[in-house]
Design a protein around this motif. Structure first.
Motif, PDB file in Angstrom:
ATOM      1  N   ASP A 155      -9.007  -8.655  36.221  1.00 43.96           N
ATOM      2  CA  ASP A 155      -8.336  -9.206  35.054  1.00 43.96           C
ATOM      3  C   ASP A 155      -6.833  -8.935  35.120  1.00 43.96           C
ATOM      4  O   ASP A 155      -6.024  -9.772  34.717  1.00 43.96           O
ATOM      5  CB  ASP A 155      -8.898  -8.592  33.772  1.00 43.96           C
ATOM      6  CG  ASP A 155     -10.357  -8.935  33.561  1.00 43.96           C
ATOM      7  OD1 ASP A 155     -10.647 -10.116  33.313  1.00 43.96           O
ATOM      8  OD2 ASP A 155     -11.201  -8.026  33.665  1.00 43.96           O
ATOM      9  N   ILE A 156      -6.473  -7.753  35.623  1.00 40.95           N
ATOM     10  CA  ILE A 156      -5.084  -7.332  35.690  1.00 40.95           C
ATOM     11  C   ILE A 156      -4.834  -6.737  37.066  1.00 40.95           C
ATOM     12  O   ILE A 156      -5.649  -5.972  37.590  1.00 40.95           O
ATOM     13  CB  ILE A 156      -4.751  -6.253  34.633  1.00 40.95           C
ATOM     14  CG1 ILE A 156      -5.223  -6.688  33.241  1.00 40.95           C
ATOM     15  CG2 ILE A 156      -3.267  -5.909  34.649  1.00 40.95           C
ATOM     16  CD1 ILE A 156      -4.490  -7.868  32.650  1.00 40.95           C
ATOM     17  N   ILE A 157      -3.688  -7.078  37.659  1.00 40.87           N
ATOM     18  CA  ILE A 157      -3.206  -6.396  38.863  1.00 40.87           C
ATOM     19  C   ILE A 157      -1.853  -5.788  38.537  1.00 40.87           C
ATOM     20  O   ILE A 157      -0.972  -6.463  37.998  1.00 40.87           O
ATOM     21  CB  ILE A 157      -3.055  -7.365  40.055  1.00 40.87           C
ATOM     22  CG1 ILE A 157      -4.416  -7.926  40.480  1.00 40.87           C
ATOM     23  CG2 ILE A 157      -2.386  -6.668  41.236  1.00 40.87           C
ATOM     24  CD1 ILE A 157      -4.318  -8.998  41.546  1.00 40.87           C
TER      25      ILE A 157
ATOM     26  N   THR B 136     -13.741  -4.831  31.998  1.00 41.28           N
ATOM     27  CA  THR B 136     -12.361  -5.215  32.250  1.00 41.28           C
ATOM     28  C   THR B 136     -11.957  -4.559  33.564  1.00 41.28           C
ATOM     29  O   THR B 136     -12.063  -3.346  33.710  1.00 41.28           O
ATOM     30  CB  THR B 136     -11.442  -4.730  31.115  1.00 41.28           C
ATOM     31  OG1 THR B 136     -11.836  -5.373  29.896  1.00 41.28           O
ATOM     32  CG2 THR B 136      -9.996  -5.063  31.409  1.00 41.28           C
ATOM     33  N   ILE B 137     -11.509  -5.351  34.511  1.00 40.94           N
ATOM     34  CA  ILE B 137     -11.199  -4.835  35.845  1.00 40.94           C
ATOM     35  C   ILE B 137      -9.695  -4.835  36.047  1.00 40.94           C
ATOM     36  O   ILE B 137      -9.033  -5.858  35.876  1.00 40.94           O
ATOM     37  CB  ILE B 137     -11.888  -5.661  36.938  1.00 40.94           C
ATOM     38  CG1 ILE B 137     -13.409  -5.572  36.766  1.00 40.94           C
ATOM     39  CG2 ILE B 137     -11.470  -5.188  38.326  1.00 40.94           C
ATOM     40  CD1 ILE B 137     -14.193  -6.455  37.707  1.00 40.94           C
ATOM     41  N   VAL B 138      -9.164  -3.672  36.388  1.00 38.73           N
ATOM     42  CA  VAL B 138      -7.742  -3.494  36.637  1.00 38.73           C
ATOM     43  C   VAL B 138      -7.580  -2.953  38.051  1.00 38.73           C
ATOM     44  O   VAL B 138      -8.257  -1.997  38.439  1.00 38.73           O
ATOM     45  CB  VAL B 138      -7.114  -2.527  35.622  1.00 38.73           C
ATOM     46  CG1 VAL B 138      -5.632  -2.371  35.872  1.00 38.73           C
ATOM     47  CG2 VAL B 138      -7.362  -3.015  34.197  1.00 38.73           C
ATOM     48  N   ALA B 139      -6.701  -3.554  38.824  1.00 41.06           N
ATOM     49  CA  ALA B 139      -6.458  -3.106  40.198  1.00 41.06           C
ATOM     50  C   ALA B 139      -5.006  -2.685  40.346  1.00 41.06           C
ATOM     51  O   ALA B 139      -4.099  -3.386  39.886  1.00 41.06           O
ATOM     52  CB  ALA B 139      -6.784  -4.217  41.187  1.00 41.06           C
ATOM     53  N   ASN B 140      -4.802  -1.549  40.989  1.00 41.99           N
ATOM     54  CA  ASN B 140      -3.455  -1.119  41.355  1.00 41.99           C
ATOM     55  C   ASN B 140      -3.285  -1.341  42.851  1.00 41.99           C
ATOM     56  O   ASN B 140      -4.052  -0.821  43.661  1.00 41.99           O
ATOM     57  CB  ASN B 140      -3.236   0.353  41.024  1.00 41.99           C
ATOM     58  CG  ASN B 140      -1.808   0.781  41.284  1.00 41.99           C
ATOM     59  OD1 ASN B 140      -0.878   0.287  40.646  1.00 41.99           O
ATOM     60  ND2 ASN B 140      -1.602   1.691  42.237  1.00 41.99           N
ATOM     61  N   ILE B 141      -2.275  -2.121  43.227  1.00 41.16           N
ATOM     62  CA  ILE B 141      -2.040  -2.433  44.642  1.00 41.16           C
ATOM     63  C   ILE B 141      -0.627  -2.002  45.005  1.00 41.16           C
ATOM     64  O   ILE B 141       0.345  -2.442  44.396  1.00 41.16           O
ATOM     65  CB  ILE B 141      -2.216  -3.936  44.925  1.00 41.16           C
ATOM     66  CG1 ILE B 141      -3.636  -4.390  44.549  1.00 41.16           C
ATOM     67  CG2 ILE B 141      -1.935  -4.244  46.386  1.00 41.16           C
ATOM     68  CD1 ILE B 141      -3.859  -5.881  44.696  1.00 41.16           C
ATOM     69  N   GLU B 142      -0.520  -1.131  46.005  1.00 46.19           N
ATOM     70  CA  GLU B 142       0.783  -0.683  46.498  1.00 46.19           C
ATOM     71  C   GLU B 142       0.588  -0.094  47.889  1.00 46.19           C
ATOM     72  O   GLU B 142      -0.387  -0.406  48.565  1.00 46.19           O
ATOM     73  CB  GLU B 142       1.408   0.311  45.531  1.00 46.19           C
ATOM     74  CG  GLU B 142       0.569   1.543  45.236  1.00 46.19           C
ATOM     75  CD  GLU B 142       1.377   2.540  44.418  1.00 46.19           C
ATOM     76  OE1 GLU B 142       2.154   3.293  45.042  1.00 46.19           O
ATOM     77  OE2 GLU B 142       1.252   2.548  43.181  1.00 46.19           O
TER      78      GLU B 142
ATOM     79  N   LEU C 201      -5.351  -6.443  25.710  1.00 42.54           N
ATOM     80  CA  LEU C 201      -5.436  -7.773  25.107  1.00 42.54           C
ATOM     81  C   LEU C 201      -6.592  -8.568  25.700  1.00 42.54           C
ATOM     82  O   LEU C 201      -7.362  -9.211  24.972  1.00 42.54           O
ATOM     83  CB  LEU C 201      -4.124  -8.522  25.312  1.00 42.54           C
ATOM     84  CG  LEU C 201      -2.876  -7.957  24.636  1.00 42.54           C
ATOM     85  CD1 LEU C 201      -1.686  -8.868  24.901  1.00 42.54           C
ATOM     86  CD2 LEU C 201      -3.084  -7.778  23.143  1.00 42.54           C
ATOM     87  N   VAL C 202      -6.708  -8.540  27.023  1.00 42.33           N
ATOM     88  CA  VAL C 202      -7.792  -9.271  27.678  1.00 42.33           C
ATOM     89  C   VAL C 202      -9.138  -8.767  27.196  1.00 42.33           C
ATOM     90  O   VAL C 202     -10.041  -9.545  26.862  1.00 42.33           O
ATOM     91  CB  VAL C 202      -7.677  -9.138  29.209  1.00 42.33           C
ATOM     92  CG1 VAL C 202      -8.942  -9.638  29.899  1.00 42.33           C
ATOM     93  CG2 VAL C 202      -6.459  -9.911  29.717  1.00 42.33           C
TER      94      VAL C 202
END
Length: 635
Positions: A215-217, A110-116, A372-373
């Protein structure tokens, strides 16, 4: 300079160019009749790779100092640093609890990215697993070394809530990856002010990398943009529309309590916008924090112009005060040496207490979406169904499972037809959206539901609880018939979510407005064939109902494609979630206490019991670090 070509009201199909700041008001009309072929083209200029990018208007991170200074009254960051062990007020979530049989964990994380603005610092003990950093070459480089990421305190705090791991559990197996993206080309103001500049190119580079890959950003930043026409909103809305299997979660901002205060990209359409709940001092989160940005918001499109105060832009709320997060004090990002007041404090493994802001509410919802994903990939019947991971489905499930906090109102009134139901033209609460994030109920709504994606795309027979990915044609209706008879006084909650049709081409730096569909949500008594409840909010991309059924009967849910506000009509895809709770179950549905200890990896059912949002204090006096990569935030 950021310019855009917009399509005025007349003639149809014409394309004119104007710069931001020009005043142009297209004529209004009956949006349901405007169904001619139409596309609006917006060009983001001044971003050619061969030439230095031109800085756009300053963009503010939902400012860290608001969390640590303006709202907390803390003037010295060192006053709020603490050393390990973790503080007692630790809120742990599990992001990944396993991998589906037959799927290689090395290739299916499961890949989660934080962008800021800046990057997550992977020198902190909870974030050593972060090793993927993406940014455009134009972003700020404090040490003049392009090989070292531009670490930032705000990003580090957000990252620890989004995907921090227990210090004792940094090594595999853990099948979740946390990535970091940065967009700030320069920082403004004093150290830790949280203000930075960015450009369309910098934003495009990072988001184009992760939409369709992650999967999530999660994004906890934004700039003033009440009508969702900034390049941040156009780019992310377009990429989300083109990559629906990436769920995009974004903070609402800290410009409350004024209405119309959400900035882009949170003011966009194709995302989950998160507001902040306030701790009342007894670990009860049942009220929206005064600083949390909110609606009602203005609506805008190239045909109808700007229509003030008609959008419910906040989707959901989560804890946003009295939080604890990882701290980074190095001289980069928002603390780079050129900023007044910058000092170095790279004390290892320290934590920021009393952190507050929607910046930190958003990653809680993002981590819940990731759970959930991930759970879908570990569940028979869902692992091979990509529609289960469509953002419109995930959004509908999260909103439909949210708790209604005191004072919640979506403007619904008794239905004028006298059948005992309700009518709303607002859909969501202006301030709290669908309500307070409840991970426990979301899991039940998504994984344990009686209906998990109806066969086909056009409705059908359903259980009292479930979700569906569907598609409906213009002026058509999809019908979902609940097979069981529902007793009187059952509470029925239903949510439908869809996209505004925006696209974005990174190669051309071009955004297009293709259309905005108007879907309606109806609940009908299947026996009498009379409408009981309706959510018909013209300017949103969500419809939402929660009400008490007036009589014992069989009911059906209808998704109706009423027409378009503008643009071309086509079959429109949506996510639908519903939950019927008979009177006997309603008492047990109240927010409960979370359990914290877990001596071993958790099953899905155990994770569901331990990963919950609660508006009540936990009876547990300490904290627990789950062995499979707990994701930390404060209670």
């Amino acid at each position: 300079m950021f310019t855009q070509r917009v399509c005025p009201s007349a003639p149809w199909g014409a394309s004119h160019e104007r710069r931001l700041g020009d005043h142009h008001q297209p004529r209004r009309g009956d949006h349901r009749l405007r169904q001619a072929a139409f596309a609006c083209v917006l060009i983001l200029c001044g971003v050619a790779v061969a030439s230095p990018p031109v800085l756009a208007e300053p963009v503010s991170v939902w400012p860290w100092p608001v969390h640590a200074t303006h709202l907390d009254g803390v003037s010295d960051v060192m006053d709020v640093l603490i050393a390990p062990p973790y503080p007692l007020a630790s809120f742990i979530t599990i992001l990944h609890t396993g991998i589906a049989p037959g799927i290689d964990p090395a290739t299916q994380p499961t890949i989660v990215a934080n962008i800021e603005g800046g990057h997550i610092w992977n020198g902190h003990q909870t974030l050593r697993h972060v090793n993927q950093f993406v940014n455009d070459p134009s972003v700020q480089d404090s040490d003049k070394n392009p090989l070292t990421p531009e670490f930032d305190r705000h990003a580090t705090g957000v990252g620890s809530i989004l995907g921090g791991r227990a210090p004792a559990n940094q090594a595999p197996p853990n099948n979740t990856e946390l990535h970091s993206g940065a967009v700030a080309t320069s920082w403004n103001g004093k150290a830790y002010s949280g203000n930075f500049n960015t450009t369309p190119q910098a934003v495009s580079t990072v988001y184009d990398t992760y939409f369709g890959f992650a999967d999530i950003i999660n994004s906890s930043w934004g700039g003033r943009d009440p009508t969702a026409v900034s390049f941040s909103a156009l780019i992310t809305d377009g990429l989300a529309y083109q990559n629906p299997r990436t769920t995009f979660v974004v903070s609402a901002g800290n410009a409350g309590p004024e209405p119309n205060s959400i900035g882009g990209p949170g003011s966009g359409y194709n995302n989950i916008t998160v507001g902040a709940l306030q701790n009342n001092g007894a670990n009860v989160y049942d009220k929206v924090a005064p600083f949390s940005s909110r609606g009602p918001h203005d609506y805008s499109d190239p045909v109808n112009g700007t229509i003030p105060g008609v959008r419910a832009d906040v989707d959901i709320v989560a804890p946003g005060t009295h939080l604890t997060s990882a701290h980074y004090g190095g001289q980069s990002g928002g603390n780079h040496p050129a900023l007044p007041g910058s000092t170095a404090n790279v004390t290892p493994n320290t934590y920021q207490t009393n952190t507050k802001g929607t910046s930190f509410a958003a990653p809680m919802v993002a981590s819940g979406a990731a759970l959930l994903v991930d759970a879908s990939r570990n569940t028979a019947g869902l692992a091979d169904n990509p529609e289960a991971r469509d953002m419109r489905v995930i959004k509908s499930v999260l909103l439909n499972s949210a708790d209604k906090i005191p004072g919640w109102s979506n403007g619904q009134t008794p239905h004028p037809n006298g059948q005992g139901g309700v009518l709303t033209t607002q859909a969501l609460d202006w301030i709290s959206g669908a309500g307070a994030f409840n991970m426990d109920r979301a899991y039940e709504q998504y994984i344990m539901a009686g209906t998990r994606d109806v066969p086909g795309l056009g409705g059908g027979a359903i259980a009292p609880t479930g979700w569906d990915f569907g598609q409906v044609g213009v002026q058509r209706t999809n019908v979902y018939r609940i097979e069981e008879t529902l007793p009187a006084d059952s509470v029925l909650t239903v949510t439908v979510s869809w996209f505004r049709d925006r696209t974005f081409s990174p190669g051309e730096m071009m955004a297009r407005e293709l259309g905005h569909a108007d879907l309606d949500l109806v609940v009908r008594d299947s026996v009498t064939n009379k409408i009981v409840a309706e959510s018909i909010s013209t300017y949103n991309v969500v419809e939402h109902l929660t009400f008490t059924l007036p009589t014992q009967s069989k009911y059906q849910i209808e998704v109706n494609y009423a027409g378009n506000l503008f643009g071309t009509t086509r079959k429109n895809e949506y996510g639908l979630a519903w939950l019927a709770r008979p009177p006997a179950q309603q008492a047990s549905a109240a927010p409960r206490r979370c359990r914290w200890s877990a001596p071993r990896p958790l099953s899905h059912s155990e994770a569901r019991s331990n990963v919950c949002f609660t508006t009540q204090p936990s009876a547990h006096s300490g904290s627990a670090l789950f062995p499979r990569g707990g994701w930390m935030a404060a209670r």
